[in-house]
Write a protein that holds these residues in place. Sequence first.
Motif, PDB file in Angstrom:
ATOM      1  N   TYR A  80       1.036  10.932   4.865  1.00  0.00           N
ATOM      2  CA  TYR A  80       0.347  11.647   5.934  1.00  0.00           C
ATOM      3  C   TYR A  80       0.463  13.153   5.712  1.00  0.00           C
ATOM      4  O   TYR A  80       1.542  13.662   5.381  1.00  0.00           O
ATOM      5  CB  TYR A  80       0.933  11.269   7.290  1.00  0.00           C
ATOM      6  CG  TYR A  80       0.653   9.834   7.678  1.00  0.00           C
ATOM      7  CD1 TYR A  80      -0.497   9.491   8.378  1.00  0.00           C
ATOM      8  CD2 TYR A  80       1.544   8.822   7.320  1.00  0.00           C
ATOM      9  CE1 TYR A  80      -0.762   8.170   8.718  1.00  0.00           C
ATOM     10  CE2 TYR A  80       1.290   7.495   7.657  1.00  0.00           C
ATOM     11  CZ  TYR A  80       0.137   7.182   8.357  1.00  0.00           C
ATOM     12  OH  TYR A  80      -0.123   5.874   8.680  1.00  0.00           O
ATOM     13  N   LEU A 140       0.928   5.016   1.211  1.00  0.00           N
ATOM     14  CA  LEU A 140       0.218   5.871   2.158  1.00  0.00           C
ATOM     15  C   LEU A 140       1.106   7.025   2.587  1.00  0.00           C
ATOM     16  O   LEU A 140       2.257   6.834   2.980  1.00  0.00           O
ATOM     17  CB  LEU A 140      -0.197   5.054   3.390  1.00  0.00           C
ATOM     18  CG  LEU A 140      -0.861   5.822   4.541  1.00  0.00           C
ATOM     19  CD1 LEU A 140      -2.173   6.453   4.083  1.00  0.00           C
ATOM     20  CD2 LEU A 140      -1.083   4.895   5.740  1.00  0.00           C
ATOM     21  N   SER A 177      -5.875  12.173  -4.461  1.00  0.00           N
ATOM     22  CA  SER A 177      -5.768  10.737  -4.198  1.00  0.00           C
ATOM     23  C   SER A 177      -6.892   9.962  -4.869  1.00  0.00           C
ATOM     24  O   SER A 177      -6.659   8.933  -5.518  1.00  0.00           O
ATOM     25  CB  SER A 177      -5.788  10.497  -2.679  1.00  0.00           C
ATOM     26  OG  SER A 177      -5.922   9.128  -2.382  1.00  0.00           O
ATOM     27  N   ASP A 178      -8.123  10.462  -4.739  1.00  0.00           N
ATOM     28  CA  ASP A 178      -9.279   9.780  -5.343  1.00  0.00           C
ATOM     29  C   ASP A 178      -9.151   9.707  -6.861  1.00  0.00           C
ATOM     30  O   ASP A 178      -9.535   8.707  -7.477  1.00  0.00           O
ATOM     31  CB  ASP A 178     -10.575  10.506  -4.970  1.00  0.00           C
ATOM     32  CG  ASP A 178     -10.876  10.435  -3.476  1.00  0.00           C
ATOM     33  OD1 ASP A 178     -10.323   9.539  -2.805  1.00  0.00           O
ATOM     34  OD2 ASP A 178     -11.652  11.283  -2.994  1.00  0.00           O
ATOM     35  N   LYS A 236      -2.910   6.615  -1.169  1.00  0.00           N
ATOM     36  CA  LYS A 236      -3.762   7.108  -0.096  1.00  0.00           C
ATOM     37  C   LYS A 236      -3.076   8.221   0.673  1.00  0.00           C
ATOM     38  O   LYS A 236      -1.851   8.275   0.789  1.00  0.00           O
ATOM     39  CB  LYS A 236      -4.117   5.975   0.877  1.00  0.00           C
ATOM     40  CG  LYS A 236      -4.812   4.777   0.211  1.00  0.00           C
ATOM     41  CD  LYS A 236      -6.125   5.182  -0.436  1.00  0.00           C
ATOM     42  CE  LYS A 236      -6.829   3.999  -1.074  1.00  0.00           C
ATOM     43  NZ  LYS A 236      -8.048   4.411  -1.807  1.00  0.00           N
ATOM     44  N   VAL A 237      -3.886   9.118   1.247  1.00  0.00           N
ATOM     45  CA  VAL A 237      -3.380  10.176   2.101  1.00  0.00           C
ATOM     46  C   VAL A 237      -4.296  10.291   3.309  1.00  0.00           C
ATOM     47  O   VAL A 237      -5.518  10.223   3.182  1.00  0.00           O
ATOM     48  CB  VAL A 237      -3.282  11.519   1.345  1.00  0.00           C
ATOM     49  CG1 VAL A 237      -4.626  11.974   0.823  1.00  0.00           C
ATOM     50  CG2 VAL A 237      -2.631  12.582   2.212  1.00  0.00           C
ATOM     51  N   LYS A 238      -3.677  10.425   4.486  1.00  0.00           N
ATOM     52  CA  LYS A 238      -4.437  10.555   5.729  1.00  0.00           C
ATOM     53  C   LYS A 238      -3.966  11.786   6.494  1.00  0.00           C
ATOM     54  O   LYS A 238      -2.773  12.122   6.454  1.00  0.00           O
ATOM     55  CB  LYS A 238      -4.228   9.327   6.627  1.00  0.00           C
ATOM     56  CG  LYS A 238      -4.920   8.060   6.172  1.00  0.00           C
ATOM     57  CD  LYS A 238      -4.682   6.959   7.206  1.00  0.00           C
ATOM     58  CE  LYS A 238      -5.390   5.670   6.831  1.00  0.00           C
ATOM     59  NZ  LYS A 238      -5.149   4.598   7.854  1.00  0.00           N
ATOM     60  N   ASN A 255      -4.068   3.564  -6.306  1.00  0.00           N
ATOM     61  CA  ASN A 255      -4.166   3.280  -4.869  1.00  0.00           C
ATOM     62  C   ASN A 255      -3.144   4.065  -4.046  1.00  0.00           C
ATOM     63  O   ASN A 255      -2.411   3.504  -3.228  1.00  0.00           O
ATOM     64  CB  ASN A 255      -4.002   1.776  -4.615  1.00  0.00           C
ATOM     65  CG  ASN A 255      -4.575   1.362  -3.269  1.00  0.00           C
ATOM     66  OD1 ASN A 255      -5.514   1.980  -2.782  1.00  0.00           O
ATOM     67  ND2 ASN A 255      -3.992   0.342  -2.665  1.00  0.00           N
ATOM     68  N   GLN A 284      -6.915  14.927  -0.800  1.00  0.00           N
ATOM     69  CA  GLN A 284      -7.820  13.774  -0.834  1.00  0.00           C
ATOM     70  C   GLN A 284      -8.436  13.608  -2.214  1.00  0.00           C
ATOM     71  O   GLN A 284      -8.551  12.490  -2.731  1.00  0.00           O
ATOM     72  CB  GLN A 284      -8.920  13.944   0.219  1.00  0.00           C
ATOM     73  CG  GLN A 284      -9.778  12.707   0.419  1.00  0.00           C
ATOM     74  CD  GLN A 284      -8.971  11.503   0.858  1.00  0.00           C
ATOM     75  OE1 GLN A 284      -8.324  11.525   1.902  1.00  0.00           O
ATOM     76  NE2 GLN A 284      -8.973  10.444   0.050  1.00  0.00           N
ATOM     77  N   ASP A 337       0.842  -1.200   0.000  1.00  0.00           N
ATOM     78  CA  ASP A 337       0.000   0.000   0.000  1.00  0.00           C
ATOM     79  C   ASP A 337       0.873   1.244   0.000  1.00  0.00           C
ATOM     80  O   ASP A 337       1.941   1.277   0.632  1.00  0.00           O
ATOM     81  CB  ASP A 337      -0.908   0.021   1.233  1.00  0.00           C
ATOM     82  CG  ASP A 337      -1.902  -1.140   1.233  1.00  0.00           C
ATOM     83  OD1 ASP A 337      -2.358  -1.519   0.135  1.00  0.00           O
ATOM     84  OD2 ASP A 337      -2.204  -1.653   2.332  1.00  0.00           O
TER      85      ASP A 337
END
Length: 670
Positions: free
Chosen positions: A356, A354, A377-378, A386-388, A384, A374, A352
Motif C-alpha cells: 500500500y 500486495l 508494478s506493471d 501489486k501496489v494500491k 504479480n 504502479q 498474492d
Amino acid sequence: MAAGSAATLLAAVACAVLVLLAPAVSGDAATLESVPDLVKAMYVNIESFPCVRLLNLSGEIGCSNPGHGLVIAPIVRFKNSDDQLAQPSAVLLPLDQMPAFFLRVSNDPELYHKVAGVLVESNGDKLLELSPDRKFPQEDFAPYSNVSHDWNPSGSGIMWNRYDFPVFLLSEESTQTLRKIADKNEKSSNGYQANVAEFDLVMQTTKAETNGSESCLKEQSCLPLGGQSVWASLPPMSNASAEHQKPIIMVVASQDSASFFRDRSLGADSPISGLIALLTAVDALSHLHDLGKLKKQLVFAAFDGEAWGYLGSRKFLQELDEGDDSVNGINSSMIEQVLEIGSVGKGISQGDTLFYAHASRNSSISKKILDGLQSGSDSLGSDNVKVKPAASSNPGVPPSSLMSFMRKNTSTSGVVLEDFDSQFSNRFYHSHLDSPANINSSSIAAAAALVARSLYILATGDMTVDLMTLNTIKVNVTLVEELIGCLLTCDPGLSCGIAKSFISPSNACPSHYVGVFQDSPSSTQFPSYADDTSRFIWNFLADRTSTLASNVSSCTVKCNNESEVCVGGEVEGGGRCVVSTTRYVPAYSTRLKFEDNAWHVLPANSSDPMGAADPVWTESYWNTISLRVYAVQSTTSDRLILLAGLAVTAASYLGVVVGRAYISKITKRD
C-alpha cells in the motif's frame, strides 16, 4: 582421652553443620574443591535481558531497582493476571499475561508494592499479538490533528510507564530453570527453604536522584539516545555547484527499533524489512550503467533513532538547514520527492503480493510517485507484485520518517510504502517477538524489486523510459536472505560473510536499539563510535554506490582524495579507496547541544516544528546488571546453624584447652 573426646565432638558438630547447609547447595558436595566451586554450586546466573531506565524532559519510563542496593525476593509463579501476592515477591510471569499484568500493576498500588521484580517467560510461539507500544506510536509528531486512529491495534502502551522494580526477559533455557524453581517453592510446605531471585538493576539516575533528562545530563548520570544515520547518492555526486545539480529523489528507511527489553529490539518487520529492501534495491540499481544521464539524482538514507522521536530524520533536516559537512552536496530545496520503505515483510497474503502506498498530500508530485510505483508494478508482469493507494479514510501517513519532512515543510511530496492499509499488519510492533519468524523474505524481495524499478522510472523524469534497461533490473533474492541472517539472527549474525568483508563486528548478535550517543558531534565522518549496524550500512552503501578510484589504493580510515572513501578499512589487510558520496549524519535530539564536554538542553526553536514535541530521551548509566537465583534457609534453620556454629566454636575452644593441658602434662613427665 580428653583430647580425643574433644576431636570427636568437633567432627560431630561439623558434620551437623554440613547436613544443615546441604539443602542450600545444589550439586554434589564431593565436587566442591574450592570457594569458586562452592559459589557456582550455590548461585545460578540466569541468562536474561533487562528493561532499563530511560528519561525525558517530563519524567522517567522503564525499570530500575527502587534503591541503591540489590533486590532479593522469593520466586512466585503467576498463572493468571488475577493472582494475588502474599508478600513482596519476584513474579515469574507467562508472556501472554504480560500486558494485562503491567496494566494492572500500574493501577493497583497494593499489588505494585508487593512486586519486588518480574521475570518474564520467553516462549511466545502461540501468541497472536504483543505490542508494548501505543495504538498511535509517537502521535505527538503527527502532521495532522486526528491522532485517535489506531494504527497499532495490538498496542498496550506498557513500555511508556515507569516501574520502580526490576524486570527481565528470560531466555528459553532460563524459563525452564525458573519454572522448576517456582514449582519447588510452591510445593515446599515446611518453610525450611525458599529459592529467591537476586536482581542487580541499580540505575545511576536513581542513586543521583535525577528524575528527568535535563537534571541527569547536568549531573552526568545519563547520556542522550542517539547514533549515526547514513546517506549515499547513486551515482556519486560531482563537486559541481548546486545550481547545476539535479532534483533529488530521497529514498529512506529506518535502521532502529524499540522494545520493552533494551537488547531484544530486533524489529524484523518494523522497520528492518524496509531497510533490507532499500539495500537490495540499491544493489539492483548499482548494476546499471549511465545512471548519471537520468534527470533525477537518487539519494538513499538509513535513519537511526527514529523509534525515539524521529531523531535521525529530524537531525538530518537540521544539518541540511545549517549546511553542515555531513550533508555536503545536497540541500533541502533540491529534494523533490521522498519515497520511504516502511514495513514490507508481510506483504504476501494467500499467494498474492500486495503493498500500500500512503501519500503525504494530494499533489501532482505525489501522484507522479504513485504512478511510478504502479508502472514499476506493471513492469514486473508475471511476478504479480501489486501496489494500491492507501484508503482515503486514513487520517494521513502512518508513523514514519516522512512525518519529519512534512512537519519541516508542509509542501513536501512523499509516499510511504507499507504492507498494510489502515492498521499495522505487524501484531508484534516494537516487541521482542518481531523476529525473522514474523517476516517473509519473498515479500521483502518483491518490495525491493518494485522500489528499484519504480525509482528508475521516476528518475528518468520526462525522458522516455528505456524498457530494455528497465527489464534488466532484477533483485538478488539470495542477498535478501543473507541480509536477514546478518541483521536479524545470531547465527551467523554480523559474523556473516558480507558483513565481515566490511567490518569487524563488536557483537555477532544484532540488536537495533539505538543506544546512546557517545561521540563528540564534530567528528561526524570519522566517528570514534558507530554501532555495528550503522558501520555495516555505511560500508555496504559506499561499496554499492561507488565507482573505482583512478588510482586503486589500500586504506584503513580515509583516502587522500576528498571524493573517495575507504570501504572495508576495519578488516584485516585494510580496505580500498573508491569514489562514493556516502556520509554519516549524527542522530540525536535537535534540542541538545554538546559544549564544554557536556550535553545541554536547548529551548524549543520555532524553526524546528517538532522541537516542542521532542521528549529529549536519555538513558541512565549503570555499573552492572545481573540476575541470579539461589536457595535461602528459613529463620528457624538460620537459628539452628547459628547454634551449631556456636557449639563448634565452644567445642573448638574446649578442645584447645584440654589439648594444651594434656600436652603440658606429658611434657612434665618427660
